[in-house]
Design a protein around this motif. Structure first.
Motif: not given
Length: 225
Positions: A88-89, A93, A170-171
């Motif tokens: 995930e950025s 995002v 965080t993903n």
């Protein structure tokens, strides 16, 4: 604001007997011992390979997992260069549009929850210790300042992210072959590993065992506090 514990999900469909059979077939190619294959021979063969250090054969099978962890653990995991990562950025995002989620460290003794902030004031839960409240307050402040920079000053996510803490959830999707997963688990479940990385990897270890993959990992003994 959401407070959660880290989590791990195996996203590759696991057929443990089939995986073991394929690894056995590859290994027996090395020894021209295909004739010794039986319906029950794969686990014994794999244990022998691991005992002898012939682990290159384990590279024929890979597993992908989804990990929800904080940015600090993300930094630890990406040191494992043989894993593949999709993360995930924080550049793209926008957390001002969806609310922030923070990962509770194992030494902060609070429950998962959604905190409703009234008039931009954080109210202390009666069950929180003083130090727990300090940590929650820091997360609240980070979200509040991020939203102020995004809303009032129109900062883009890649600029506003400079105030985000390590605890931001965080993903991650990461993939590795079984040999590499053994290496990751040996290092990150060890007593000397960072407590949060160990928390995540102990969970992954348990899920691998529950999925029937014990023959690949049972010689690893995770440190449990």
């Amino acid at each position: 604001m959401y407070l959660i514990k880290p989590s791990v999900e195996i996203i590759t469909p696991i057929d443990a007997p089939a995986m073991m059979a394929r690894i056995e077939a590859a290994a027996r190619t090395c020894y021209r011992s295909e004739a010794k294959t039986t319906p029950e021979s794969a686990p014994k063969m794999i244990k022998s390979l691991i005992t002898r250090g012939h682990e290159s054969v384990l590279e024929h099978e890979s597993i992908s997992v989804r990990i929800i962890c904080d940015r600090g653990v993300m930094a630890e995991l990406t040191r494992h260069r043989l894993n593949s990562f999709s993360i995930e950025s924080t550049r793209y995002v926008s957390y001002s549009k969806r609310g922030m989620t923070f990962v509770i460290p194992p030494w902060v003794k609070i429950k998962e929850s959604e905190l409703k902030i009234e008039d931009h004031v954080l109210h202390r839960d009666s069950s929180w210790s003083e130090e727990d409240f300090v940590w929650v307050s820091a997360m609240f402040s980070a979200e509040r300042y991020y939203n102020h920079l995004s809303g009032h000053y129109k900062w883009t996510p890649e600029k506003a992210r400079s105030v985000l803490p390590n605890s931001l959830a965080t993903n991650i999707v990461t993939s590795a072959n079984l040999r590499q997963w053994r290496n990751v688990l040996k290092l990150r479940t060890d007593r000397t590993a960072h407590p949060q990385a160990r928390e995540v990897m102990n969970d992954l270890y348990d899920k691998f065992i529950a999925a029937g993959l014990g023959v690949f990992f049972e010689d690893i003994q995770p440190y449990r506090e």
